[in-house]
Design a protein around this motif. Structure first.
Motif, PDB file in Angstrom:
ATOM      1  N   GLN A 222       0.655  -1.363  -0.126  1.00  0.00           N
ATOM      2  CA  GLN A 222       0.134   0.191  -0.116  1.00  0.00           C
ATOM      3  C   GLN A 222       0.973   1.562   0.015  1.00  0.00           C
ATOM      4  O   GLN A 222       0.281   2.370   0.105  1.00  0.00           O
ATOM      5  CB  GLN A 222      -1.048  -0.149   1.333  1.00  0.00           C
ATOM      6  N   GLY A 254      -5.217  -2.879   4.507  1.00  0.00           N
ATOM      7  CA  GLY A 254      -4.305  -2.733   5.717  1.00  0.00           C
ATOM      8  C   GLY A 254      -3.239  -3.428   5.873  1.00  0.00           C
ATOM      9  O   GLY A 254      -2.303  -3.259   6.330  1.00  0.00           O
ATOM     10  N   GLY A 521      -5.753   4.542   6.068  1.00  0.00           N
ATOM     11  CA  GLY A 521      -6.327   5.575   6.931  1.00  0.00           C
ATOM     12  C   GLY A 521      -7.362   6.331   6.120  1.00  0.00           C
ATOM     13  O   GLY A 521      -7.779   7.454   6.586  1.00  0.00           O
ATOM     14  N   GLU A 676     -12.801   3.290   4.151  1.00  0.00           N
ATOM     15  CA  GLU A 676     -13.187   2.569   5.397  1.00  0.00           C
ATOM     16  C   GLU A 676     -14.546   2.873   6.029  1.00  0.00           C
ATOM     17  O   GLU A 676     -15.050   1.832   6.430  1.00  0.00           O
ATOM     18  CB  GLU A 676     -12.217   2.923   6.549  1.00  0.00           C
TER      19      GLU A 676
HETATM   20 MO1  MOS Z   1      -6.126   0.796   6.041  1.00  0.00          MO
HETATM   21  S1  MOS Z   1      -6.649  -0.668   7.706  1.00  0.00           S
HETATM   22  O1  MOS Z   1      -6.242   2.230   6.767  1.00  0.00           O
HETATM   23  O2  MOS Z   1      -4.842   0.235   5.416  1.00  0.00           O
END
Ligand code: MOS
Length: 710
Positions: A222, A254, A521, A676
């Motif tokens: 990520q 995440g 996030g 999210e």
């Molecule tokens: Mo996500 S759990 O903020 O990568």
């Protein structure tokens, strides 16, 4: 080259042309035709067509020491090139000063076993099949020591100083005990969420190559810069010596937000095999040990209210495991601090250290488990007060953020609740539970609220260069993990430069490009967008709107988010649930989410993000649960048969909608993030609907059939 700091001005309404339109996903054709190269599919130099294949050997004990690794049989297997263990793997650099090294990334550095499934050896072979076969031939002798892997409060239970990412573990305001003693109505109950594992479609994977000067890593991550920033110093490399790319990533949620042991393992393997590319495809089974997970949580709530349902006290005490060897405290009580009005409030977290893999991020860490607990508790309070649950929430709206005292930039919860109630057909819902039979089914409806903070990470830079023919090259190291970032950043750049989206050539996902923070996030669009908008504003100030080809600007946004406002998104989820009278089977014919998220940059990709959040929320609400056998510390649910992720047949009529908003306080792009919030509150709406259907209150997820029997 260094970036200019540029105070950024939010995109004005009359500047917004591409933003807000349903621009098709720019990488859609590459993806659906199979031409987008995911991590281990890289074939161009230096990732050659004949890489070495790495296979991880994992510990079969939960705590102890490795006495010996006997690789003789493995090395004798055709095609096997090397077996690395803690005696032969390249050494990590000594940490600076008093810094502690991240134990999770100390792969093959010593004989200590901290959890079941830890990497104890890496096999390198000329084929994946040979590597896998040989991994089974590696004989590891252990000094097996007693371990603890069951989640129960123990003598070692402690209160951490902070919880993820750096919030105080405990807050207290007013006289909670006094207010509860004097409250007309009290709800006192404990809620639990399950151990869950991230299952992005693409398992974790990387291909690495060391030429003696530069380590290149095509990684399923990520954040390319975060990987380089974390791994380079551990490997004793300058950051310029670690080149990370991640052009296409098949989901992360995440689990790919921070580097985990497999990335370090493949990096070490590449250092041990200079000149060869080394390919590591983590298996689905290995992800249940090595790539993070959502820790189970136990939330004790006490809500005190007056007879009208107005909260006078909120107490939320969390107990949850962490690993003994690296602390991760899920911020489960964080949303409780800002969600509803109440003069007296106490929140705290205590951690149970276990000999297990370290927990990590999974979509809405904190908000997801915490709001499950809070929103079921609110449903119980509504029942106790004889109030409609929508009305109860409206009555407990705060004037300002209870946590900071700041005004909300926009508190859209009531509008989401009202709009959702109207669209869902909430009016006329029977007040009593177990009131609606339909043949062999009990039918009920439930509601829950959602919230998620609007995060904007500092430290992002973008570069804009003028090209021929009115085109612009826009570069930033951001990663598109399937969210649509590649599409929306192009739209944002177009509007910031005042040109058509077709004039933008965007480059992302490479540490050679300007530095970017993690796709996590729900911060990506705001954070990377701020850098692009700031750079465009600087570029236009310096070079005008008819620039000569070749001129460029690199800038970093300052003052991109208001410090005078509380910045949060909100939502309301409505669920219809049917529970079978004789078998307890739960079905979810309808789910609706209505969201207040600020300006939506692209309704196609946004809808997809919010729907995905709802699906993941219903999956957590009804199905997802990992089981770790405390006798061995082994997660026995380690495939998609035993760990059920919602599939097509589970997902029926899903609807999402968002309010028409813009929030320049939250980001120059006007949005507050959407990755999210869709998961938050969804499981609670299902549990609440199941109560309404059956009269049985289920205080833990997943809500399984057995809860309704007997
Ligand atoms: Mo996500 S759990 O903020 O990568």
């Amino acid at each position: 080259m260094s970036a200019t700091e540029q105070p950024v001005t939010p995109l004005e309404r009359d500047q917004v042309r591409s933003v807000g339109t349903a621009h098709p996903r720019v990488d859609g054709p590459l993806k659906v035709t199979g031409r987008a190269a995911y991590a281990v599919e890289h074939r161009e130099a230096p990732y050659d067509a004949q890489p070495l294949h790495a296979w991880l050997v994992q510990s079969t004990v939960a705590r102890g020491r490795v006495l010996a690794v006997d690789a003789a049989q493995a090395l004798a297997h055709p095609g096997v090139v090397a077996v690395l263990d803690h005696t032969s793997a390249p050494r990590l650099a000594e940490p600076d000063g008093d810094d502690e090294r991240d134990r999770e990334l100390e792969v093959l550095q010593d004989d200590r076993i901290d959890f079941r499934g830890q990497v104890v050896a890496v096999v390198l072979a000329e084929s994946s099949e040979a590597a896998r076969e040989a991994a089974g031939l590696v004989e590891v002798a252990y000094d097996d020591q007693p371990h603890e892997a069951a989640f129960e409060a123990t003598d070692d239970t402690y209160e951490p100083e902070t919880v993820n990412p750096a919030m105080p573990a405990r807050t207290e305001e007013g006289d909670v005990d006094g207010a509860l003693a004097g409250a007309a109505v009290v709800v006192d109950a404990t809620y639990e969420t399950a151990l869950e594992h991230n299952n992005p479609l693409e398992p974790h994977a990387a291909i690495a190559h060391w030429d003696g000067e530069v380590l290149t890593l095509a990684d399923s991550t990520q954040g390319v810069h975060p990987v380089a920033q974390t791994l380079a110093p551990l490997l004793g490399l300058e950051q310029s010596q670690l080149h990370v790319v991640a052009p296409y990533v098949g989901g992360g949620f995440g689990s790919k937000g921070v580097p985990h042991a497999p990335e370090m393992a493949v990096a070490l393997a590449a250092l041990a095999a200079p000149g060869r590319a080394v390919r590591l495809a983590v298996t689905r089974q290995q992800m249940f040990a090595l790539t993070g997970y959502r820790t189970p949580t136990r939330s004790h709530f006490r809500l005190g209210a007056d007879a009208d349902g107005r909260l006078v006290a909120i107490e939320h005490e969390v107990l949850e495991p962490t690993s003994r060897w690296k602390e991760f405290g899920e911020q489960t009580a964080a949303p409780t601090r800002m969600m509803y009005a109440a003069r007296n409030r106490r929140t705290g977290h205590r951690l149970v250290p276990l000999d297990v893999a370290v927990p990590s991020w999974m979509r809405a860490p904190g908000e997801m488990p915490g709001m499950f607990a809070h929103e079921v508790a609110m449903d119980e309070l509504a029942v106790a007060c004889g109030l409609d649950p929508v009305e109860l929430r409206i009555r407990n709206e705060p004037d300002v953020d209870p946590e900071t005292g700041k005004p909300f930039s926009r508190r859209g919860l009531v509008d989401c609740l009202r709009r959702g109630a109207e669209r869902f057909g909430w009016a006329g819902r029977p007040a009593e539970p177990r009131a609606t039979p339909d043949g062999d089914w009990w039918v009920g409806t439930g509601v829950a609220a959602a919230t998620y903070p609007a995060m904007l990470n500092a430290g992002n830079e973008a570069r804009i260069s003028a090209a021929d023919g009115g085109h612009y090259d826009v570069a930033i190291g951001a990663v598109d993990i399937g969210t649509g970032a590649r599409t929306v950043l192009q739209q944002i750049a177009a509007d910031a430069l005042g040109v058509d989206a077709s004039c933008i050539r965007l480059r992302i996902a490479d540490t050679d490009l300007p530095v970017a923070t993690v796709a996590g996030g729900s911060s990506g669009t705001a954070s990377w967008g701020a850098a692009i908008v700031a750079t465009a504003q600087r570029f236009r100030a310096d070079h005008g709107d008819s620039p000569d080809a070749g001129v460029w600007t690199q800038a970093e946004a300052t003052d991109a988010q208001s410090e005078d406002h509380a910045l949060h998104s909100f939502g309301a989820t409505f669920a219809e649930v049917r529970v079978h009278r004789w078998t307890g089977e739960v079905r979810l014919p309808r789910l609706l989410g209505v969201y207040s998220v600020g300006r939506v940059v692209n309704p196609l990709t946004a809808r997809s993000q919010l729907l995905g959040g709802l699906v993941m929320g219903l999956s957590a609400g009804l199905f997802e649960e990992s089981f770790r056998d405390p006798r061995t510390g082994h997660v026995v649910t380690q495939d998609l048969a035993t760990y059920h992720v919602a599939s097509h047949a589970d997902v029926r009529d899903l609807q999402v909608e968002w309010l028409n908003e813009e929030d320049p306080h939250a980001s120059p792009v006007g949005g507050r993030g959407i990755g999210e919030i869709g998961i938050v509150g969804t499981a609670a709406s299902i549990a609440n609907a199941a109560f309404h259907a059956t009269g049985t209150r289920v205080r833990s997820i997943p809500v399984t059939a057995d809860r309704f029997l007997g």
